[in-house]
Scaffold this motif. Structure first.
Motif, short mmCIF file in Angstrom:
data_model
loop_
_atom_site.label_atom_id
_atom_site.label_comp_id
_atom_site.label_asym_id
_atom_site.label_seq_id
_atom_site.Cartn_x
_atom_site.Cartn_y
_atom_site.Cartn_z
N ILE A 11 -18.55 -7.55 -1.35
CA ILE A 11 -17.54 -8.36 -1.45
C ILE A 11 -16.80 -7.89 -2.97
N SER A 12 -17.53 -7.42 -3.99
CA SER A 12 -17.07 -6.79 -5.08
C SER A 12 -16.18 -5.43 -4.58
N GLN A 13 -16.70 -4.46 -3.90
CA GLN A 13 -15.91 -3.44 -3.43
C GLN A 13 -14.50 -3.83 -2.96
N LYS A 14 -14.68 -4.91 -2.00
CA LYS A 14 -13.43 -5.18 -1.38
C LYS A 14 -12.45 -6.19 -2.35
N THR A 15 -12.86 -6.75 -3.26
CA THR A 15 -12.00 -7.48 -4.10
C THR A 15 -11.60 -6.16 -4.97
N ILE A 16 -12.09 -5.38 -5.31
CA ILE A 16 -11.29 -4.17 -6.35
C ILE A 16 -10.52 -3.29 -5.38
N LYS A 45 -25.75 -24.24 -2.38
CA LYS A 45 -26.60 -22.98 -2.42
C LYS A 45 -25.57 -21.82 -1.68
N VAL A 46 -25.60 -20.38 -2.07
CA VAL A 46 -24.87 -19.60 -1.56
C VAL A 46 -25.93 -18.97 -0.23
N ASP A 47 -25.66 -18.86 0.97
CA ASP A 47 -26.43 -18.24 1.69
C ASP A 47 -25.96 -16.93 2.20
N THR A 48 -26.62 -16.28 3.11
CA THR A 48 -26.04 -14.87 3.33
C THR A 48 -25.08 -15.26 4.30
N GLU A 49 -25.10 -16.31 5.15
CA GLU A 49 -24.03 -16.53 6.07
C GLU A 49 -22.81 -17.01 5.43
N SER A 50 -22.88 -17.51 4.27
CA SER A 50 -21.65 -18.03 3.57
C SER A 50 -20.94 -16.85 2.87
N LEU A 51 -21.77 -15.78 2.40
CA LEU A 51 -21.17 -14.54 1.76
C LEU A 51 -20.89 -13.73 2.82
N GLN A 52 -21.23 -13.60 4.10
CA GLN A 52 -20.55 -12.83 5.10
C GLN A 52 -19.52 -13.48 5.56
N ASN A 53 -19.44 -14.80 5.58
CA ASN A 53 -18.17 -15.43 6.09
C ASN A 53 -16.95 -15.08 5.13
N TYR A 54 -17.26 -15.10 3.80
CA TYR A 54 -16.43 -14.70 2.81
C TYR A 54 -15.91 -13.34 2.95
N ASN A 56 -15.98 -11.45 5.51
CA ASN A 56 -15.03 -11.50 6.78
C ASN A 56 -13.62 -11.87 6.55
N SER A 57 -13.60 -13.05 5.61
CA SER A 57 -12.28 -13.34 5.52
C SER A 57 -11.30 -12.45 4.59
N LEU A 58 -12.02 -11.76 3.62
CA LEU A 58 -11.26 -10.80 2.90
C LEU A 58 -10.82 -9.61 3.55
N GLU A 60 -10.30 -9.68 7.06
CA GLU A 60 -9.28 -10.18 7.97
C GLU A 60 -8.10 -10.32 6.93
N MET A 61 -7.95 -10.65 5.93
CA MET A 61 -6.72 -10.84 4.89
C MET A 61 -6.19 -9.56 4.95
N VAL A 62 -6.77 -8.48 4.39
CA VAL A 62 -6.44 -6.91 4.26
C VAL A 62 -5.94 -6.47 5.53
N ALA A 63 -6.58 -6.79 6.61
CA ALA A 63 -6.31 -6.19 8.07
C ALA A 63 -5.03 -6.53 8.61
N LYS A 64 -4.84 -8.12 8.18
CA LYS A 64 -3.48 -8.53 8.53
C LYS A 64 -2.44 -7.95 7.83
N TYR A 65 -2.58 -7.91 6.50
CA TYR A 65 -1.42 -7.46 5.48
C TYR A 65 -1.26 -5.96 6.19
N LYS A 66 -2.15 -5.29 6.25
CA LYS A 66 -1.98 -3.69 6.54
C LYS A 66 -1.15 -3.82 7.95
N SER A 67 -1.29 -4.67 8.97
CA SER A 67 -0.51 -4.68 10.24
C SER A 67 0.71 -4.94 10.08
#
Length: 69
Positions: A11-16, A45-54, A56-58, A60-67
């Motif tokens: 997540i940190s790498q994607k945000t950067i 509490k933040v679980d791994t599923e929530s982090l994975q969803n977040y 994924n949303s990042l 997807e946002m970049v992929a849609k922007y690129k396309s």
């Protein structure tokens, strides 16, 4: 299975990446954070599923922007 720490690193790498290569998307980072639980109680509490969803949303946002560019 991916650990919470690994997901937080990704997540940190994607945000950067977004800040450096797609600064126009930064305004959406706060909006996508709503996918993470929040609050003052122990139910927020933040679980791994929530982090994975977040992450994924990042992604997807970049992929849609690129396309659309």
């Amino acid at each position: 299975m991916t650990t919470s720490q690994e997901l937080l690193t990704k997540i940190s790498q994607k945000t950067i990446e977004i800040k450096e290569h797609y600064p126009e998307l930064q305004k959406y980072l706060d909006e996508t954070r709503i996918t993470l639980p929040h609050g003052d109680n122990s139910a927020a509490k933040v679980d791994t599923e929530s982090l994975q969803n977040y992450l994924n949303s990042l992604n997807e946002m970049v992929a849609k922007y690129k396309s659309n560019s």
